[in-house]
Scaffold this active site. Structure first.
Site, PDB file in Angstrom:
ATOM      1  N   SER A 125      84.052 114.587   0.569  1.00 12.24           N
ATOM      2  CA  SER A 125      85.310 114.357  -0.143  1.00 12.24           C
ATOM      3  C   SER A 125      85.487 115.320  -1.314  1.00 12.24           C
ATOM      4  O   SER A 125      86.557 115.895  -1.516  1.00 12.24           O
ATOM      5  CB  SER A 125      85.394 112.905  -0.619  1.00 12.24           C
ATOM      6  OG  SER A 125      84.258 112.560  -1.402  1.00 12.24           O
ATOM      7  N   GLU A 161      79.433 123.932   4.986  1.00  7.51           N
ATOM      8  CA  GLU A 161      79.284 122.568   5.504  1.00  7.51           C
ATOM      9  C   GLU A 161      78.854 122.619   6.968  1.00  7.51           C
ATOM     10  O   GLU A 161      79.560 123.175   7.807  1.00  7.51           O
ATOM     11  CB  GLU A 161      80.601 121.798   5.378  1.00  7.51           C
ATOM     12  CG  GLU A 161      80.634 120.449   6.089  1.00  7.51           C
ATOM     13  CD  GLU A 161      79.508 119.506   5.664  1.00  7.51           C
ATOM     14  OE1 GLU A 161      78.830 118.963   6.544  1.00  7.51           O
ATOM     15  OE2 GLU A 161      79.314 119.327   4.441  1.00  7.51           O
ATOM     16  N   GLN A 211      83.734 107.271   4.529  1.00 11.78           N
ATOM     17  CA  GLN A 211      82.647 106.294   4.517  1.00 11.78           C
ATOM     18  C   GLN A 211      82.986 104.946   3.882  1.00 11.78           C
ATOM     19  O   GLN A 211      82.369 103.939   4.243  1.00 11.78           O
ATOM     20  CB  GLN A 211      81.416 106.906   3.849  1.00 11.78           C
ATOM     21  CG  GLN A 211      80.856 108.081   4.643  1.00 11.78           C
ATOM     22  CD  GLN A 211      79.608 108.683   4.028  1.00 11.78           C
ATOM     23  OE1 GLN A 211      78.850 108.016   3.322  1.00 11.78           O
ATOM     24  NE2 GLN A 211      79.387 109.965   4.283  1.00 11.78           N
ATOM     25  N   VAL A 246      72.993 124.695   3.413  1.00 15.63           N
ATOM     26  CA  VAL A 246      72.505 125.449   2.258  1.00 15.63           C
ATOM     27  C   VAL A 246      70.985 125.308   2.180  1.00 15.63           C
ATOM     28  O   VAL A 246      70.449 124.200   2.257  1.00 15.63           O
ATOM     29  CB  VAL A 246      73.122 124.929   0.944  1.00 15.63           C
ATOM     30  CG1 VAL A 246      72.618 125.749  -0.252  1.00 15.63           C
ATOM     31  CG2 VAL A 246      74.630 124.975   1.010  1.00 15.63           C
ATOM     32  N   CYS A 266      78.613 103.871  -4.235  1.00 13.84           N
ATOM     33  CA  CYS A 266      79.353 102.611  -4.188  1.00 13.84           C
ATOM     34  C   CYS A 266      78.422 101.424  -4.388  1.00 13.84           C
ATOM     35  O   CYS A 266      77.991 100.766  -3.431  1.00 13.84           O
ATOM     36  CB  CYS A 266      80.126 102.447  -2.890  1.00 13.84           C
ATOM     37  SG  CYS A 266      81.328 101.094  -3.017  1.00 13.84           S
ATOM     38  N   ASP A 288      78.820 112.788  -5.917  1.00 18.89           N
ATOM     39  CA  ASP A 288      77.549 112.070  -5.940  1.00 18.89           C
ATOM     40  C   ASP A 288      76.362 112.911  -6.395  1.00 18.89           C
ATOM     41  O   ASP A 288      75.368 112.369  -6.862  1.00 18.89           O
ATOM     42  CB  ASP A 288      77.246 111.504  -4.550  1.00 18.89           C
ATOM     43  CG  ASP A 288      78.256 110.463  -4.099  1.00 18.89           C
ATOM     44  OD1 ASP A 288      79.111 110.074  -4.915  1.00 18.89           O
ATOM     45  OD2 ASP A 288      78.192 110.043  -2.928  1.00 18.89           O
ATOM     46  N   THR A 319      81.512 107.089  -6.304  1.00 16.45           N
ATOM     47  CA  THR A 319      82.519 106.603  -5.358  1.00 16.45           C
ATOM     48  C   THR A 319      83.544 107.694  -5.076  1.00 16.45           C
ATOM     49  O   THR A 319      83.670 108.676  -5.809  1.00 16.45           O
ATOM     50  CB  THR A 319      83.274 105.376  -5.914  1.00 16.45           C
ATOM     51  OG1 THR A 319      84.067 105.805  -7.044  1.00 16.45           O
ATOM     52  CG2 THR A 319      82.319 104.275  -6.356  1.00 16.45           C
ATOM     53  N   ALA A 328      86.646 107.241  -5.422  1.00 10.06           N
ATOM     54  CA  ALA A 328      87.620 107.122  -6.518  1.00 10.06           C
ATOM     55  C   ALA A 328      87.198 107.991  -7.701  1.00 10.06           C
ATOM     56  O   ALA A 328      88.035 108.613  -8.363  1.00 10.06           O
ATOM     57  CB  ALA A 328      87.747 105.663  -6.953  1.00 10.06           C
ATOM     58  N   CYS A 332      85.817 100.398  -7.577  1.00  4.60           N
ATOM     59  CA  CYS A 332      85.057  99.777  -6.507  1.00  4.60           C
ATOM     60  C   CYS A 332      85.826  98.563  -6.006  1.00  4.60           C
ATOM     61  O   CYS A 332      85.835  97.522  -6.671  1.00  4.60           O
ATOM     62  CB  CYS A 332      83.670  99.359  -7.008  1.00  4.60           C
ATOM     63  SG  CYS A 332      82.620  98.667  -5.708  1.00  4.60           S
TER      64      CYS A 332
END
Length: 443
Positions: A46, A68, A76, A111, A194, A329, A338, A340, A372
């Protein structure tokens, strides 16, 4: 013909041909192994996709590369509902090619090394990328192997995990085949993405067992390594009330260290008395694995003491390397991990990169906003929103500490749409502007 071959110019021509071919192959292999981009984004989750889209608009598609390896991209957050049988796994994924910003270079590799001193990145395909600016969006790593008996234990029934593509449907199988006994849900002694998800599946499982007439035969247990049920008191208080009203057994400071699937036993350590363990038999076990930073950061000089990307929590710029930034993350920002949070961070990081490119100081600050949606049944959600200080930072002018049907539909139906068509397009930077409107500029 013979005279031509005997010409004194022939060796020169041959030499030129050889030199030209040699130069061609040398330069071709060089181009294949080393490329330069103004901006390189590590990770196509994301954070990586949204920043790739934003950077494309800033410097042009040909100047951006995203590294990627995965062919599929997954939303997710919906896996909570997949594990409870409310959504299909297929609804959560789309081909990476379909979400990759058009025109940017997709480096379909993993990577293997980051060298910020020389502004280069190496991949497992042998390619080396150099950059002017680097955005690290590598997410985190799951470590099921740190629990004795896993991941091989997932080959047995009765055990699942909503955190992995390979194990989320095993959660649903364990739930729908539940007969009687303990249904156990764990929370590890590490940072997790999360932090509400480990207990969301507990509430959904309880609702399912109630709906199917099996609730009286189930003893539902939530064993968490944390000293609290949830990190923000307002929402923790609401969740404690739900736990009491639904007869859910919560054990704080309990960490899952071993699974014995052949015996259907789970071993937990008492973190308040290290070395003391307790064995729980289970009919159903949902595992939230230990998690950690991307291993490629180790030894890169980009990590902090715990291995996470060491960024300024306000600007998301690296503390040592001015041309390196982080999102999501993989960073050490002290807020929940998250989607958000990624959305809110993306708007700030966009501004930070713009300022740095202009040799200015970043002037926009990330306040730690994260969200959350705490799913408490198949039609209710407590929408937790908060900042760095752990204070509620709610978007809507209602008490979000209460269960809401509207918030459930937002979680299940609106948020996926916002993710695919807003966040991943680089068009959604969190609800901050709407919050001000909702609260008449008071928040």
């Amino acid at each position: 013909m013979a005279a031509a071959l005997a010409s004194p110019l022939a060796p020169i021509r041959k030499g030129r041909v050889f030199f030209s071919l040699n130069s061609y192959f040398h330069s071709s292999s060089g181009l294949a192994s080393k490329e330069h981009y103004k901006i390189v984004v590590l990770g196509g989750g994301s954070g990586g996709i949204t920043m790739g889209a934003r950077m494309k608009r800033k410097v042009g598609a040909k100047n951006v590369a995203i590294v990627e390896p995965s062919e599929m991209h997954y939303y997710q957050p919906i896996w909570t509902l997949v594990g409870a049988g409310a959504k299909s796994i297929s609804s959560s994924g789309r081909p990476t090619a379909s979400v990759m910003p058009s025109g940017v270079k997709w480096v379909k590799s993993r990577v293997t090394k980051i060298d910020p001193k020389n502004n280069t990145v190496s991949t497992d395909s042998g390619k080396e990328l150099s950059y002017d600016y680097l955005i690290v969006a590598l997410g985190l790593q799951l470590h099921y192997e740190k629990i004795k008996g896993l991941p091989e234990g997932f080959q047995h029934p009765k055990i699942g995990s909503n955190y992995s593509l390979q194990t989320v449907e095993k959660t649903w199988n364990a739930l729908r085949n539940f007969k009687e006994g303990n249904a156990i849900f764990s929370f590890p002694n590490t940072p997790v993405k999360c932090a509400g998800a480990p207990q969301k599946i507990m509430y959904l499982s309880e609702a399912y067992l109630r709906k199917t007439g099996k609730r009286s035969k189930a003893n539902i247990i939530y064993n968490t390594s944390l000293p609290v049920l949830f990190g923000v008191k307002k929402y923790a208080d609401a969740l404690w009330e739900i736990a009491k009203s639904r007869d859910l057994n919560v054990n704080l400071r309990h960490d899952l260290i071993e699974v014995r699937p052949d015996k259907r036993e789970a071993v937990f350590e008492n973190l308040d008395n290290p070395g003391e363990t307790k064995v729980f038999e289970y009919e159903m076990l949902h595992v939230t694995p230990p998690m950690g930073p991307p291993s490629v950061l180790k030894g890169s000089s980009l990590e902090d003491a715990a291995g996470w990307l060491d960024v300024n929590k306000d600007t998301l710029q690296h503390k040592t390397y001015d041309n390196v930034f982080g999102i999501g993350d993989c960073t050490n920002v002290p807020t929940s991990k998250t989607a958000a949070a990624v959305a809110a961070q993306s708007a700030v990081l966009d501004r930070t990169v713009t300022k740095v490119m202009k040799k200015d100081k970043p002037d926009k600050k990330y306040d730690g906003y994260t969200s959350c949606p705490l799913v408490t049944s198949y039609n209710t959600v407590i929408l937790a929103e908060f900042d760095y200080s752990g204070q509620p930072l709610e978007t809507f002018p209602v008490d979000q500490g209460k269960e809401s049907r509207i918030m459930y539909h937002m979680k299940a139906n609106l948020m996926p749409h916002l993710y695919w068509y807003g966040l991943l397009k680089g068009l959604w930077g969190g609800p901050g502007p709407y919050r001000k409107l909702m609260h008449l500029g008071m928040k």
